[in-house]
Write a protein that holds these residues in place. Structure first.
Motif, PDB file in Angstrom:
ATOM      1  N   GLY A  69       0.701  -1.053  -0.166  1.00  8.17           N
ATOM      2  CA  GLY A  69      -0.201   0.105  -0.027  1.00  8.17           C
ATOM      3  C   GLY A  69       0.621   1.414   0.172  1.00  8.17           C
ATOM      4  N   LEU A  70       2.226   1.188   0.000  1.00 10.69           N
ATOM      5  CA  LEU A  70       2.689   2.525  -0.140  1.00 10.69           C
ATOM      6  C   LEU A  70       2.824   3.126  -1.377  1.00 10.69           C
ATOM      7  CD1 LEU A  70       6.052   1.541   1.899  1.00 10.69           C
ATOM      8  CD2 LEU A  70       4.261   3.071   2.601  1.00 10.69           C
ATOM      9  N   ASP A  71       2.645   4.346  -1.397  1.00 11.29           N
ATOM     10  CA  ASP A  71       2.503   5.162  -2.709  1.00 11.29           C
ATOM     11  C   ASP A  71       3.743   5.953  -2.851  1.00 11.29           C
ATOM     12  OD1 ASP A  71       2.003   6.912  -4.433  1.00 11.29           O
ATOM     13  OD2 ASP A  71       0.229   7.801  -3.745  1.00 11.29           O
ATOM     14  N   PRO A  72       4.404   5.318  -4.039  1.00  5.86           N
ATOM     15  CA  PRO A  72       5.748   6.012  -4.376  1.00  5.86           C
ATOM     16  C   PRO A  72       5.663   7.398  -4.756  1.00  5.86           C
ATOM     17  CG  PRO A  72       5.082   4.493  -6.090  1.00  5.86           C
ATOM     18  CD  PRO A  72       4.009   4.497  -5.141  1.00  5.86           C
ATOM     19  N   ASP A  73       4.767   8.025  -5.063  1.00  9.58           N
ATOM     20  CA  ASP A  73       4.320   9.291  -5.326  1.00  9.58           C
ATOM     21  C   ASP A  73       4.449  10.248  -4.044  1.00  9.58           C
ATOM     22  OD1 ASP A  73       4.454   9.102  -7.921  1.00  9.58           O
ATOM     23  OD2 ASP A  73       2.286   8.864  -8.029  1.00  9.58           O
ATOM     24  N   VAL A  74       4.321   9.529  -2.786  1.00 13.38           N
ATOM     25  CA  VAL A  74       4.223  10.177  -1.462  1.00 13.38           C
ATOM     26  C   VAL A  74       5.317   9.917  -0.765  1.00 13.38           C
ATOM     27  CG1 VAL A  74       2.877  10.399   0.572  1.00 13.38           C
ATOM     28  CG2 VAL A  74       1.587   9.947  -1.463  1.00 13.38           C
ATOM     29  N   VAL A  75       5.877   8.485  -0.389  1.00 18.39           N
ATOM     30  CA  VAL A  75       6.751   8.318   0.291  1.00 18.39           C
ATOM     31  C   VAL A  75       8.183   8.062  -0.574  1.00 18.39           C
ATOM     32  CG1 VAL A  75       5.378   7.011   2.046  1.00 18.39           C
ATOM     33  CG2 VAL A  75       6.600   5.824   0.105  1.00 18.39           C
ATOM     34  N   THR A  76       9.332   7.911   0.065  1.00 20.06           N
ATOM     35  CA  THR A  76      10.416   7.754  -0.589  1.00 20.06           C
ATOM     36  C   THR A  76      10.925   6.443  -0.371  1.00 20.06           C
ATOM     37  OG1 THR A  76      11.157   9.991  -0.503  1.00 20.06           O
ATOM     38  CG2 THR A  76      12.829   8.285  -0.987  1.00 20.06           C
ATOM     39  N   LEU A  77      10.861   5.454  -1.579  1.00 23.23           N
ATOM     40  CA  LEU A  77      11.343   4.038  -1.443  1.00 23.23           C
ATOM     41  C   LEU A  77      12.590   3.855  -2.331  1.00 23.23           C
ATOM     42  CD1 LEU A  77      10.612   0.929  -0.802  1.00 23.23           C
ATOM     43  CD2 LEU A  77       9.240   0.958  -2.858  1.00 23.23           C
ATOM     44  N   PHE A  78      13.536   3.373  -1.818  1.00 25.37           N
ATOM     45  CA  PHE A  78      14.912   3.020  -2.391  1.00 25.37           C
ATOM     46  C   PHE A  78      15.766   1.982  -1.788  1.00 25.37           C
ATOM     47  CE2 PHE A  78      17.956   4.859   0.600  1.00 25.37           C
ATOM     48  CZ  PHE A  78      17.229   5.274   1.794  1.00 25.37           C
ATOM     49  N   VAL A  79      16.683   1.955  -2.548  1.00 22.67           N
ATOM     50  CA  VAL A  79      17.746   0.749  -2.143  1.00 22.67           C
ATOM     51  C   VAL A  79      18.981   1.434  -1.491  1.00 22.67           C
ATOM     52  CG1 VAL A  79      19.104  -1.118  -3.259  1.00 22.67           C
ATOM     53  CG2 VAL A  79      16.909  -0.677  -4.226  1.00 22.67           C
ATOM     54  N   SER A  81      22.179   0.489  -1.189  1.00 19.38           N
ATOM     55  CA  SER A  81      23.266   0.675  -1.947  1.00 19.38           C
ATOM     56  C   SER A  81      23.326   1.933  -2.850  1.00 19.38           C
ATOM     57  CB  SER A  81      23.698  -0.583  -2.332  1.00 19.38           C
ATOM     58  OG  SER A  81      23.016  -1.098  -3.456  1.00 19.38           O
ATOM     59  N   HIS A  82      22.081   2.310  -3.341  1.00 22.61           N
ATOM     60  CA  HIS A  82      22.302   3.344  -4.184  1.00 22.61           C
ATOM     61  C   HIS A  82      22.402   4.671  -3.752  1.00 22.61           C
ATOM     62  CE1 HIS A  82      19.146   0.932  -7.289  1.00 22.61           C
ATOM     63  NE2 HIS A  82      20.447   0.570  -6.980  1.00 22.61           N
ATOM     64  N   VAL A  83      22.399   4.717  -2.280  1.00 23.07           N
ATOM     65  CA  VAL A  83      22.873   6.121  -1.309  1.00 23.07           C
ATOM     66  C   VAL A  83      23.974   5.864  -0.937  1.00 23.07           C
ATOM     67  CG1 VAL A  83      21.906   7.704   0.069  1.00 23.07           C
ATOM     68  CG2 VAL A  83      20.415   6.393  -1.428  1.00 23.07           C
ATOM     69  N   PRO A  84      25.124   6.177  -1.529  1.00 31.11           N
ATOM     70  CA  PRO A  84      26.443   5.855  -1.049  1.00 31.11           C
ATOM     71  C   PRO A  84      26.863   6.373   0.485  1.00 31.11           C
ATOM     72  CG  PRO A  84      27.018   6.649  -3.116  1.00 31.11           C
ATOM     73  CD  PRO A  84      25.373   6.356  -2.678  1.00 31.11           C
ATOM     74  N   ALA A  85      26.107   7.532   0.908  1.00 29.40           N
ATOM     75  CA  ALA A  85      26.257   8.256   2.132  1.00 29.40           C
ATOM     76  C   ALA A  85      25.985   7.210   3.091  1.00 29.40           C
ATOM     77  CB  ALA A  85      25.092   9.135   2.144  1.00 29.40           C
ATOM     78  N   ALA A 303      16.018   6.950  -5.053  1.00 28.67           N
ATOM     79  CA  ALA A 303      17.459   7.237  -4.705  1.00 28.67           C
ATOM     80  C   ALA A 303      17.582   8.587  -4.873  1.00 28.67           C
ATOM     81  CB  ALA A 303      18.294   6.077  -5.509  1.00 28.67           C
ATOM     82  N   GLU A 304      17.239   9.207  -5.941  1.00 34.78           N
ATOM     83  CA  GLU A 304      17.538  10.402  -6.172  1.00 34.78           C
ATOM     84  C   GLU A 304      17.088  11.452  -4.880  1.00 34.78           C
ATOM     85  OE1 GLU A 304      16.506  13.560  -9.713  1.00 34.78           O
ATOM     86  OE2 GLU A 304      16.795  11.530 -10.248  1.00 34.78           O
ATOM     87  N   LYS A 305      15.957  11.078  -4.616  1.00 33.22           N
ATOM     88  CA  LYS A 305      15.235  12.040  -3.507  1.00 33.22           C
ATOM     89  C   LYS A 305      16.085  11.804  -2.091  1.00 33.22           C
ATOM     90  CE  LYS A 305      10.674  10.947  -3.835  1.00 33.22           C
ATOM     91  NZ  LYS A 305       9.272  10.864  -3.303  1.00 33.22           N
ATOM     92  N   ALA A 306      16.546  10.259  -1.902  1.00 33.97           N
ATOM     93  CA  ALA A 306      17.404  10.034  -0.620  1.00 33.97           C
ATOM     94  C   ALA A 306      18.588  10.517  -0.644  1.00 33.97           C
ATOM     95  CB  ALA A 306      17.301   8.359  -0.561  1.00 33.97           C
ATOM     96  N   ARG A 307      19.177  10.496  -1.701  1.00 33.03           N
ATOM     97  CA  ARG A 307      20.648  11.185  -1.932  1.00 33.03           C
ATOM     98  C   ARG A 307      20.674  12.366  -1.625  1.00 33.03           C
ATOM     99  NH1 ARG A 307      21.665   7.376  -6.429  1.00 33.03           N
ATOM    100  NH2 ARG A 307      20.715   8.875  -7.834  1.00 33.03           N
ATOM    101  N   ALA A 308      19.638  13.431  -2.039  1.00 35.82           N
ATOM    102  CA  ALA A 308      19.554  14.737  -1.826  1.00 35.82           C
ATOM    103  C   ALA A 308      19.539  15.124  -0.115  1.00 35.82           C
ATOM    104  CB  ALA A 308      18.611  15.402  -2.582  1.00 35.82           C
TER     105      ALA A 308
END
Ligand code: TYM
Length: 327
Positions: A69-79, A81-85, A303-308
């Motif tokens: 039920g998670l809506d990817p237009d609302v929450v941030t869903l990512f992997v 290892s895609h965010v080296p931080a 991943a783009e949103k999470a990296r920022a």
């Protein structure tokens, strides 16, 4: 809405414990632009994984998040290892957590027990987990009861870092549900239901067929005194069934317990309730699984949103420690 972060390892098939203790709650309690949900692939490789299987499971896990039920237009869903931080902050966390603290983690003790090879990563796993959480100024971490100790460590490490280097991290809190915080194995109800199980009959998979679910509940281990009562110590099997039925039907354990005098109907109703909650998830999952390219697109934008978001906190932490600015 508070900043929320949680993660799931792509290390095995997700089960009813993962669903009731974590996934179902994400969409219900944290469907907000402030929420980040992660597939923690770097955590999964603390024990050997087959590379092709890991890739497939990472997509599968993303689809199960979405199907829940998670809506990817609302929450941030990512992997992860895609965010080296995450890896970078994990090093700062390893330099803040102590050897003694990491040695006391019960999950490490359990997972390293009777293994020929114990990776250094398995030992430092909780430092990476602390980094996952602290990297986003997280206030709340919805998890099952088994993650309580890791969350305590995350809080301790955050507070130690803040007192050493000045206010840098938000100190997060675990959010643990009342019912189904620890779903137990149906065959071995003193052990939690787990991905790495040696008891497939005791583990209800999120993608199990209704007939399989019914069979597993029918064969669930109970006891001989034929009394329906919630008492985890004396009656772990019956208590587990009550807790599952309560969580699946959104009732209290007391309310559920008062409705039964026999084990048979309790088992049948628990199975029916589980089939009912998993049914729509399985249907959505089948649709999503048919289009992996779409899932990859969702993960790329997550991943783009999470990296920022992560870059801001990582810079703050690097600066606090005294690492020279990069530019
Ligand atoms: P993992 O992948 O083992 O489990 C994912 C989530 O499912 C919950 N859970 C259960 N809840 C109830 N009953 C059970 N039998 C049961 N088994 C698992 C877990 O508590 C968890 O919420 N270390 C974490 C992954 C992680 C993480 C993080 C979590 C890495 N970084 C940052 C939160 C925040 C783990 O191994 O979960």
């Amino acid at each position: 809405m508070a900043r929320v972060f949680s993660g799931i390892q792509p290390s095995g098939d997700l089960h009813l414990g993962n669903y009731l203790g974590a996934l179902r709650r994400f969409a219900r309690e944290a469907q907000s632009p402030e929420s980040l949900f992660c597939i923690v692939d770097l955590h999964a490789i603390t024990v050997p994984q087959d590379p092709a299987e890991l890739r497939a499971r990472t997509i599968q896990m993303a689809n199960l998040y979405l199907a829940s039920g998670l809506d990817p237009d609302v929450v941030t869903l990512f992997v992860q290892s895609h965010v080296p931080a995450h890896s970078e902050l994990a090093w700062l966390m390893e330099c803040t957590a102590s050897f003694g603290e990491l040695s006391r983690m019960t999950q490490f003790k359990e997972k390293s027990d009777r293994r020929d090879f114990v990776s250094a990563g398995l030992f430092t796993y909780p430092a990476l987990m602390a980094a996952d959480i602290l990297l986003y100024d997280t206030a709340q971490v919805p998890v099952g009861d088994d993650q309580r100790q890791h969350l305590e460590l995350t809080r301790d490490v955050a507070m130690r870092f803040n007192s050493r280097y000045g206010d840098t991290f938000v100190v997060p809190e675990a959010v643990i549900p009342k019912a189904a915080a620890r779903v137990m194995d149906l065959q071995n109800p003193t052990s939690k239901m787990s991905k790495s199980t040696e008891s497939p009959q005791g583990t209800v998979g999120m993608l199990d067929e209704p007939s399989t679910i019914e069979k597993k509940f029918k064969r669930a281990v109970t006891d001989n005194d034929a009394e329906v009562r919630y008492d985890v110590e004396a009656k772990p099997g019956v208590s587990n069934l009550l807790s599952i039925l309560a969580a699946a039907t959104d009732r209290t354990i007391e309310d559920v317990a008062s409705g039964y005098t026999q084990y048979g109907p309790l088992k049948a109703d628990a199975a029916a309730a589980v089939v009912e909650v998993l049914g729509p998830v399985q249907e959505r999952y089948a649709e999503l699984a048919a289009d992996p390219a779409q899932t990859e697109k969702i993960l790329a934008s997550g991943a783009e949103k999470a990296r920022a978001a992560a870059a801001v906190v990582l810079d703050r932490a690097r600066d606090a420690v005294g690492l020279l600015p990069r530019s």
